[in-house]
Motif scaffolding. Sequence first.
Motif, short mmCIF file in Angstrom:
data_model
loop_
_atom_site.label_atom_id
_atom_site.label_comp_id
_atom_site.label_asym_id
_atom_site.label_seq_id
_atom_site.Cartn_x
_atom_site.Cartn_y
_atom_site.Cartn_z
N LEU A 67 0.86 -1.17 0.00
CA LEU A 67 0.00 0.00 0.00
C LEU A 67 0.90 1.22 0.00
CD1 LEU A 67 -2.90 1.14 0.17
CD2 LEU A 67 -2.63 1.16 2.66
N GLY A 68 1.01 1.88 -1.14
CA GLY A 68 1.84 3.07 -1.23
C GLY A 68 1.19 4.21 -0.46
N ILE A 69 1.95 4.85 0.43
CA ILE A 69 1.43 5.93 1.26
C ILE A 69 2.33 7.14 1.12
CG2 ILE A 69 0.75 6.65 3.58
CD1 ILE A 69 0.52 3.68 4.32
N THR A 70 1.77 8.22 0.57
CA THR A 70 2.49 9.47 0.45
C THR A 70 1.90 10.47 1.44
OG1 THR A 70 2.91 9.10 -1.91
CG2 THR A 70 3.16 11.35 -1.09
N THR A 71 2.70 10.95 2.39
CA THR A 71 2.21 11.91 3.37
C THR A 71 2.40 13.34 2.86
OG1 THR A 71 4.35 11.95 4.49
CG2 THR A 71 2.73 10.35 5.29
N THR A 82 -1.94 10.37 0.45
CA THR A 82 -2.42 9.76 -0.78
C THR A 82 -2.08 8.28 -0.73
OG1 THR A 82 -2.14 11.79 -2.07
CG2 THR A 82 -2.24 9.72 -3.30
N LEU A 83 -3.07 7.44 -1.00
CA LEU A 83 -2.91 5.98 -0.94
C LEU A 83 -2.92 5.41 -2.35
CD1 LEU A 83 -5.49 5.28 1.92
CD2 LEU A 83 -3.04 5.73 2.15
N THR A 84 -2.04 4.44 -2.59
CA THR A 84 -1.97 3.78 -3.90
C THR A 84 -2.02 2.27 -3.70
OG1 THR A 84 -0.62 5.57 -4.79
CG2 THR A 84 -0.65 3.52 -6.03
N ASN A 85 -2.95 1.63 -4.38
CA ASN A 85 -3.06 0.18 -4.33
C ASN A 85 -2.01 -0.44 -5.24
OD1 ASN A 85 -3.77 -2.50 -4.34
ND2 ASN A 85 -5.80 -2.22 -5.24
N ASN A 86 -0.98 -1.03 -4.64
CA ASN A 86 0.07 -1.70 -5.40
C ASN A 86 -0.07 -3.22 -5.41
OD1 ASN A 86 1.42 0.74 -5.95
ND2 ASN A 86 2.49 0.66 -4.01
N PHE A 116 -4.94 21.51 17.94
CA PHE A 116 -6.03 21.82 17.03
C PHE A 116 -6.84 20.55 16.79
CE2 PHE A 116 -1.96 21.33 14.79
CZ PHE A 116 -2.19 20.14 14.12
N ASP A 117 -8.05 20.71 16.28
CA ASP A 117 -8.93 19.57 16.06
C ASP A 117 -8.81 19.09 14.62
OD1 ASP A 117 -10.98 17.70 16.85
OD2 ASP A 117 -12.37 18.87 15.64
N VAL A 118 -8.79 17.78 14.43
CA VAL A 118 -8.70 17.18 13.10
C VAL A 118 -9.85 16.19 12.94
CG1 VAL A 118 -7.28 15.84 11.50
CG2 VAL A 118 -6.18 17.37 13.15
N GLU A 119 -10.73 16.48 11.99
CA GLU A 119 -11.85 15.59 11.69
C GLU A 119 -11.67 15.01 10.30
OE1 GLU A 119 -14.25 14.52 13.57
OE2 GLU A 119 -13.74 15.77 15.31
N ILE A 120 -11.60 13.68 10.21
CA ILE A 120 -11.48 13.04 8.91
C ILE A 120 -12.70 13.39 8.06
CG2 ILE A 120 -11.31 10.85 7.67
CD1 ILE A 120 -8.79 11.59 9.18
N ASP A 121 -12.45 13.90 6.89
CA ASP A 121 -13.52 14.37 6.01
C ASP A 121 -13.88 13.34 4.96
OD1 ASP A 121 -15.18 16.73 5.05
OD2 ASP A 121 -14.01 16.30 3.25
N SER A 122 -12.87 12.69 4.37
CA SER A 122 -13.15 11.69 3.34
C SER A 122 -12.04 10.64 3.30
CB SER A 122 -13.32 12.34 1.96
OG SER A 122 -12.10 12.92 1.54
N VAL A 123 -12.45 9.42 3.02
CA VAL A 123 -11.54 8.27 2.85
C VAL A 123 -12.04 7.50 1.64
CG1 VAL A 123 -10.58 6.18 3.91
CG2 VAL A 123 -11.16 8.14 5.35
N PRO A 124 -11.16 7.00 0.78
CA PRO A 124 -11.65 6.21 -0.36
C PRO A 124 -12.49 5.03 0.13
CG PRO A 124 -9.30 6.65 -0.57
CD PRO A 124 -9.69 7.08 0.81
N GLU A 164 -5.67 2.11 -8.60
CA GLU A 164 -5.79 3.56 -8.61
C GLU A 164 -5.26 4.13 -7.30
OE1 GLU A 164 -10.37 3.32 -6.92
OE2 GLU A 164 -10.00 4.03 -8.96
N SER A 165 -5.27 5.46 -7.21
CA SER A 165 -4.89 6.13 -5.98
C SER A 165 -6.10 6.88 -5.41
CB SER A 165 -3.75 7.12 -6.24
OG SER A 165 -2.58 6.46 -6.65
N GLY A 166 -6.07 7.12 -4.10
CA GLY A 166 -7.11 7.89 -3.44
C GLY A 166 -6.50 8.68 -2.30
N THR A 167 -7.23 9.67 -1.80
CA THR A 167 -6.70 10.53 -0.75
C THR A 167 -7.55 10.47 0.51
OG1 THR A 167 -7.91 12.45 -1.59
CG2 THR A 167 -5.65 12.13 -2.38
N VAL A 168 -6.89 10.67 1.65
CA VAL A 168 -7.57 10.86 2.92
C VAL A 168 -7.50 12.35 3.23
CG1 VAL A 168 -7.55 10.36 5.40
CG2 VAL A 168 -6.94 8.57 3.75
#
Length: 233
Positions: free
Chosen positions: A55-59, A75-79, A99-107, A113-117
């Motif tokens: 699982l490719g993970i680009t921070t 960014t996540l990439t299915n390898n 500060f507060d961090v609320e996850i907004d979207s996950v693939p 393909e690639s997707g972003t958190v």
Amino acid sequence: MSKKWTRRSALALIGSGAGLLTWGTGGFTDVTADRQVNINTTADDNGDPTDNPLLGITTHDGQVVFETETRKLVTLTNNIGPKLDTVKANVQNKAQLDFDVEIDSVPNSLDDESGTVTATVTGSGSNCIKETGQIELKISALSTSTDSAPEITATRSISLSCVNCLNFEQPETVTPSGFIPDTGSQFGLRDEFDPKSTLSYGWESDQTDTTRERGELQATEEDTLAHFTTTLL
């Protein structure tokens, strides 16, 4: 068969409990072994592309985020090849952040393909203080395919800063800490303070010639301004 696919296939087959073929001086032996494993990729994605992480993970580190702005964290990439049917991400250290961090979207899933958190970052009000922290993000991806590893897990640290005040200033002014700049530009995407900015703001028409830095006060945010109206004497 490429070296890249061979490595992933071997891990996937072991994870799904496939039969293994071994041999010695006495000939071939067919061995079947059922295994349940989780493959942890914490050290797998070390920036070396020859390692071929499952699982490719680009921070996306070092971002300066304005109050309530939504930004990409990773960014996540299915390898791995087969579809990852379920992808999850959650912040592990919310209580420790300034500060507060609320996850907004996950693939929902990842095929070839690639997707972003993404997450929405909120500070503690208009205090004009730059708050910086390390977000500890736990990621998991699950595939129900019989020729894939059953689960991939990883933890990543993402550094970012949150600011919540805007400073009217000249284009050449060094923006004070805790602020983002308004230099009188016409309305549009404002990414001068951070190339990953998603903010759009500005004036009806270009007003850069109305900005001032008087050079009278030590605090930049008190010394700079933009004239809403000007009077010539």
